[in-house]
Design a protein around this motif. Structure first.
Motif, short mmCIF file in Angstrom:
data_model
loop_
_atom_site.label_atom_id
_atom_site.label_comp_id
_atom_site.label_asym_id
_atom_site.label_seq_id
_atom_site.Cartn_x
_atom_site.Cartn_y
_atom_site.Cartn_z
N ASP A 71 53.55 43.32 39.28
CA ASP A 71 52.17 43.31 39.74
C ASP A 71 52.21 43.88 41.15
OD1 ASP A 71 49.44 42.27 40.22
OD2 ASP A 71 50.48 40.85 41.51
N MET A 72 51.08 44.35 41.68
CA MET A 72 51.15 44.91 43.03
C MET A 72 50.65 43.94 44.11
SD MET A 72 49.54 48.41 44.60
CE MET A 72 47.86 47.85 44.79
N ASP A 73 49.37 43.55 44.02
CA ASP A 73 48.78 42.80 45.13
C ASP A 73 49.33 41.37 45.21
OD1 ASP A 73 46.68 44.78 46.09
OD2 ASP A 73 46.34 44.70 43.93
N PHE A 178 44.21 35.22 47.06
CA PHE A 178 42.91 35.87 47.25
C PHE A 178 41.79 34.83 47.37
CE2 PHE A 178 44.62 39.74 44.91
CZ PHE A 178 44.52 40.59 45.99
N ARG A 212 31.59 33.38 45.26
CA ARG A 212 32.53 34.08 44.35
C ARG A 212 32.10 35.54 44.13
NH1 ARG A 212 35.94 36.16 41.71
NH2 ARG A 212 36.83 36.06 43.78
N VAL A 215 32.60 37.58 47.35
CA VAL A 215 34.02 37.90 47.59
C VAL A 215 34.44 39.03 46.66
CG1 VAL A 215 36.40 37.06 47.37
CG2 VAL A 215 34.67 35.59 48.40
N HIS A 219 35.83 43.05 47.31
CA HIS A 219 37.03 43.68 46.76
C HIS A 219 36.69 44.98 46.04
CE1 HIS A 219 40.36 40.80 47.37
NE2 HIS A 219 39.39 39.92 47.46
N ARG A 220 35.45 45.06 45.54
CA ARG A 220 35.13 46.21 44.70
C ARG A 220 34.31 47.30 45.39
NH1 ARG A 220 31.97 44.92 40.97
NH2 ARG A 220 31.69 42.69 41.29
N LYS A 225 38.96 47.51 51.04
CA LYS A 225 39.96 48.55 50.76
C LYS A 225 39.88 49.72 51.72
CE LYS A 225 40.90 46.73 46.34
NZ LYS A 225 40.52 46.50 44.98
N VAL A 259 51.94 47.17 36.71
CA VAL A 259 50.64 46.92 36.06
C VAL A 259 49.78 46.19 37.07
CG1 VAL A 259 49.39 45.75 34.21
CG2 VAL A 259 51.58 46.80 33.72
N SER A 262 44.30 46.85 40.54
CA SER A 262 43.75 47.80 41.52
C SER A 262 43.65 49.18 40.89
CB SER A 262 44.66 47.86 42.75
OG SER A 262 44.54 46.67 43.50
N LYS A 303 43.83 42.81 33.87
CA LYS A 303 44.56 41.59 33.46
C LYS A 303 43.61 40.41 33.66
CE LYS A 303 47.59 42.56 36.56
NZ LYS A 303 48.54 42.35 37.62
N ASP A 379 52.16 37.21 40.97
CA ASP A 379 51.91 36.10 41.90
C ASP A 379 50.86 35.14 41.36
OD1 ASP A 379 49.91 38.28 42.38
OD2 ASP A 379 49.03 36.68 43.57
N1 U5P Z 1 40.31 41.46 43.35
C1 U5P Z 1 39.00 41.51 42.94
N2 U5P Z 1 38.23 40.40 43.12
C2 U5P Z 1 38.71 39.24 43.66
C3 U5P Z 1 40.06 39.20 44.04
C4 U5P Z 1 40.83 40.32 43.87
O1 U5P Z 1 38.52 42.53 42.44
O2 U5P Z 1 37.97 38.28 43.79
C5 U5P Z 1 41.12 42.68 43.21
C6 U5P Z 1 42.01 42.99 44.40
O3 U5P Z 1 41.31 43.64 45.42
C7 U5P Z 1 43.05 43.87 43.77
C8 U5P Z 1 43.15 43.33 42.36
O4 U5P Z 1 42.58 45.20 43.74
O5 U5P Z 1 42.03 42.49 42.15
C9 U5P Z 1 44.41 42.51 42.14
O6 U5P Z 1 45.34 43.35 41.63
P1 U5P Z 1 46.82 42.92 41.12
O7 U5P Z 1 47.08 41.55 41.62
O8 U5P Z 1 46.74 43.02 39.63
O9 U5P Z 1 47.70 43.95 41.71
#
Ligand code: U5P
Length: 543
Positions: A71-73, A178, A212, A215, A219-220, A225, A259, A262, A303, A379
């Motif tokens: 996973d990345m983030d 997050f 929620r 937030v 992220h979107r 970003k 995978v 993002s 995911k 994570d």
């Molecule tokens: N993300 C959202 N909404 C949230 C929390 C995280 O869209 O409430 C996004 C993050 O910004 C990131 C992705 O782009 O979900 C998590 O990716 P990963 O954990 O699969 O790498």
């Protein structure tokens, strides 16, 4: 950071990597006092800092693994919560005030990024934040920032013990880093609403929903970003040990893949920052060198839905340079590498980048025959680990950055914890004595000769028991605060494993503080858990 791994003060033997045997072995190490714990290994194995060890819940022989996925983030990319989560917090507050007409006072609020921890549960309807043990017994409960009295807590949650699962839709799990900002903001809003009647009309549940959604929008919609893209160093930990770790896995003959949820443009920025060539003062997001470390990259994976074969998400190939999505005819047949990447002269042609799709596509791309040949590292218990293991049968490793400090504190506090155990035993012993005395009174009765003496003895024991109880309570509170002033130890709730620890145990084959700890072990290592002990076995072993 990479070098720090080998410089650390607390070292343990790589051969005893599981939590349980380490714990048992730890008691033999007291000759080293409070100083560094250097474990001598009879096998002469490599020494590994306890905070960097990989702990094993379920046997995993790396020899059977043909592909390792990341996973990345918050797995490869460790965000700095003090800047990254603060950004999410501030963006969310602005959205609440300007878009949803929340009171302007919110703009003056600040975010304490250390207050919330993973493993907490938000009770959306009641405005409470809970920490519970593996039996879902609520041990710590706050209404906003006000600690609930024991009576209040018991009255609210005792009856839910048997019938409430503490899951969505009424509860929200804080199980990713997050979520720390939104949990903190929710507590602030609950507090504010209670103290300022009429200022927020939304009920607690509605407030949570608004937070929620805000937030998620941060992220979107680029709020977060774009800022990260401008200055990744400010928001993401640099880690020079990622590339050597992935190279090691690749060189051992395994496929590697990414995978991530993002999307491509952001993934490229983050991965370039982590794996790309860096000059002293700058880095470039237009370089795709990092792709050489992966065989397949899947972005926008959505995911946990991705882990389900029946998930019908379309699979697109991504042109890394333009970011354009190319139709793959939904993966059947897969476009040959040459046709899609022929224009990309500076890209390692062996890696292919996709968006969407499902696990079936990934298995086909990597020629995976059986799910059990894949190790996935993430994570997020729910988003990365639970579904990949439960629905799919992938082997899993959970990254828990908090673990490093937690195990180091456990080591430092080992004498205090032994004291706590002794106090518990002492109290149990006194309670048993009281019971025996009462039993003998019941059967033998009291008479003029022994009556006063027995009753005085009973009073004395009761008094002793209370004293030991108070002493234990004080020591335990102190210990609890050392881990976290409000929520205590991540993996424990009182004497039981926390709900979070329980999930880690059930769903993660392995867990560790940082993904790069993998490079401290052989890529062919056979990870083995310690022996499981039932309470009756522990009692017998202790004799
Ligand atoms: N993300 C959202 N909404 C949230 C929390 C995280 O869209 O409430 C996004 C993050 O910004 C990131 C992705 O782009 O979900 C998590 O990716 P990963 O954990 O699969 O790498």
């Amino acid at each position: 950071k990479g070098n720090k791994q080998h410089r650390s003060s607390i070292m343990m033997d790589a051969m005893g990597v599981d939590g349980k045997t380490s714990q048992l072995k730890g008691t033999n190490c007291s000759d080293l006092g409070q100083g560094p714990c250097i474990w001598s290994s009879p096998e002469g194995g490599q020494k590994i800092d306890i905070g960097k060890q990989i702990f094993c819940n379920r046997s995993l022989n790396m020899k059977n693994i043909v592909a390792v996925g990341f996973d990345m983030d918050y797995t490869l990319a460790q965000y700095k919560p003090e800047t990254f989560e603060s950004l999410a917090y501030e963006g969310t507050v602005r959205k609440l005030v300007y878009d949803l007409q929340y009171p302007s006072e919110l703009l003056d609020w600040t975010f304490d990024w250390k207050y919330m921890v993973r493993g907490l549960v938000l009770d959306k309807k009641r405005g409470n934040i809970l920490k519970m043990d593996r039996h879902k017994y609520v041990k710590v409960a706050y209404h906003g920032f006000r600690e609930m009295s024991k009576e209040d807590k018991v009255a609210t949650y005792r009856s839910t013990l048997t019938r409430d699962s503490f899951d969505e839709p009424d509860y929200a799990l804080i199980d990713t880093l997050f979520s720390l900002a939104e949990a903190y903001l929710f507590a602030q809003l609950v507090d504010f609403k209670d103290k300022n009647p009429g200022k927020i009309l939304a009920d607690y549940s509605r407030m949570y929903k608004d937070v929620r959604a805000a937030v998620d929008l941060c992220h979107r919609d680029g709020t977060l970003k774009q800022m990260v893209a401008k200055d990744p160093r400010r928001y993401i930990e640099e880690d020079t040990s990622i590339v050597p770790m992935i190279k090691m896995i690749k060189e051992s003959g395994r496929a590697t893949f990414l995978v991530t949820n993002s999307l491509w443009d952001y993934t490229n920025i983050v991965m370039n920052f982590l794996c790309g060539e860096k000059t002293v003062s700058s880095w470039s997001a237009t370089n795709f060198d990092w792709l050489q470390y992966f065989d397949v990259v899947i972005t926008g994976s959505a995911k946990p839905g991705f882990f389900h074969d029946e998930n019908r998400a379309n699979l697109f190939e991504v042109d890394p340079e333009s970011g354009m999505l190319l139709n793959t005819d939904n993966g059947t047949p897969m476009p040959p590498v040459d046709t899609t990447l022929r224009l990309l002269s500076n890209i390692d042609k062996s890696c292919r980048v996709f968006q969407g799709g499902n696990v079936g596509h990934l298995h086909k791309l990597l020629s995976i025959e059986s799910s059990s040949q894949v190790l996935y590292i993430g994570d997020h218990i729910y988003g990365d680990i639970l579904h990949s293991k439960k629905a799919l049968g992938w082997r899993t490793m959970l990254v828990v950055p908090e673990l490093e400090r937690e195990v180091e504190l456990l080591w430092q506090l080992r004498d205090t914890r032994k004291q706590l155990q002794l106090l518990r035993n002492e109290r149990d012993h006194i309670e048993d004595e009281i019971h025996h005395l009462k039993w003998s009174i019941r059967f033998d009765g009291v008479n003029d000769d022994n009556g006063e003496k027995i009753l005085a003895e009973l009073d004395k024991l009761k008094c002793q028991s209370e004293q030991v109880r108070l002493k234990h309570q004080r020591a335990q509170r102190e210990c609890h605060r050392m881990f976290h002033k409000v929520w205590g130890q991540l993996m424990k709730t009182g004497h039981q494993n926390s709900r979070f620890a329980h999930q880690v145990e059930r769903f993660a084959c392995l867990y560790t503080s940082q993904v790069t700890n993998l490079s401290l072990y052989s890529p062919d290592k056979c990870y083995r858990p310690g022996e499981d002990f039932m309470p009756h076995e522990i009692n017998i072993l202790a004799l």
